[in-house]
Design an enzyme around this catalytic site. Structure first.
Site, PDB file in Angstrom:
ATOM      1  N   CYS A  90       0.840  -1.200   0.000  1.00 44.45           N
ATOM      2  CA  CYS A  90       0.000   0.000   0.000  1.00 44.45           C
ATOM      3  C   CYS A  90       0.881   1.258   0.000  1.00 44.45           C
ATOM      4  CB  CYS A  90      -0.985  -0.028   1.155  1.00 44.45           C
ATOM      5  SG  CYS A  90      -2.399   1.085   0.899  1.00 44.45           S
ATOM      6  N   HIS A 176      -3.878  -5.088   0.041  1.00 40.65           N
ATOM      7  CA  HIS A 176      -3.464  -5.662   1.326  1.00 40.65           C
ATOM      8  C   HIS A 176      -3.637  -7.179   1.292  1.00 40.65           C
ATOM      9  CE1 HIS A 176      -2.716  -1.995   3.650  1.00 40.65           C
ATOM     10  NE2 HIS A 176      -3.693  -1.459   2.958  1.00 40.65           N
ATOM     11  N   GLU A 178      -1.770  -9.127   2.775  1.00 36.11           N
ATOM     12  CA  GLU A 178      -1.251  -9.640   4.053  1.00 36.11           C
ATOM     13  C   GLU A 178      -2.280  -9.696   5.166  1.00 36.11           C
ATOM     14  OE1 GLU A 178      -1.555  -5.395   5.019  1.00 36.11           O
ATOM     15  OE2 GLU A 178      -1.190  -6.549   3.207  1.00 36.11           O
TER      16      GLU A 178
END
Length: 238
Positions: A90, A176, A178
């Site tokens: 990001c 994102h 993760e």
């Protein structure tokens, strides 16, 4: 090369998530440098086995407001020039783009919620192949031009430049990938203004995360693992 990972963190809950689980399985020691709690210029960017710059609710171009950005960009430039593994998520991806000479700017639209990536041919041949058809989480309002020499890996309808690689050692992810389901509530508590602006709802995001989170966690761990396997000397799973 040392097996310590240095993660530059802007917000306490925007952490390495699934990547940290993969790194733990492989024996990496993870060290967080929290912006605002230490001098960003202090670490030698050439020391860690992996440098990760994580997300945060500021602009990669807001140098005047956030003086840590200039030394962080300097760290990224040195790291990338040295050919060492570097990952941005990001805000981190935007800073990598800027370190490579590309423009970062407001996209004019807030991309917030769950949707799959459209992988390019190069993306399907990369570790991002594990994310094919898997809804991933998005929360950003800025974008960037594709840096010279970069390879575009993925797009969405809202954001043409979702992911790119630069050489074999740099990976930038606007999304994102993760994010972990059991840590998601922090996002809802911290950023209600963004949620209202986007037209989404807390209940809707919570439900979508419960529906898609597990699949993303599985896919992201496979993706991060395959990317780490590219680097000689990196610890691998047993």
């Amino acid at each position: 090369m040392k097996h310590e990972v240095l993660a530059i963190r802007h917000v306490h809950f925007e952490d390495l998530g699934s990547l940290e689980l993969v790194l733990g399985d492989r024996g990496h020691l993870v060290r967080y440098l929290d912006v605002g709690r230490g001098r960003i210029a202090a670490p030698n960017p050439l020391d860690p086995s992996l440098l990760v710059v994580l997300g945060g609710p500021i602009g990669a171009y807001e140098d005047a407001q956030y003086p840590h950005l200039a030394p962080l960009l300097s760290m990224l430039k040195k790291r990338i020039a040295a050919g060492l593994p570097t990952l941005g998520i990001c805000l981190g991806s935007q800073l990598i783009a800027r370190a490579l000479g590309a423009r970062v700017y407001s996209s004019g639209a807030l991309e917030l919620g769950w949707s799959p990536l459209a992988l390019t041919e190069a993306g399907r041949a990369s570790p991002l192949n594990h994310l094919d058809s898997v809804p991933v989480f998005h929360w950003h309002g800025d974008t960037f031009d594709l840096p010279e020499g970069a390879t575009l890996l993925a797009s969405t309808e809202t954001c043409a430049h979702q992911a790119f690689s630069w050489g074999e050692h740099v990976l930038a992810l606007q999304c994102h990938a993760e994010v972990l389901t059991d840590r998601f509530e922090n996002w809802l508590i911290t950023y209600p203004g963004d949620i209202a602006q986007s037209g989404a709802t807390v209940a809707g995001l919570r439900e979508a995360t419960a529906r898609h989170g597990a699949a993303l966690e599985t896919a992201a761990r496979a993706m991060f693992g395959e990317w780490l396997d590219r680097f000689p000397g990196a610890p691998r799973s047993a």
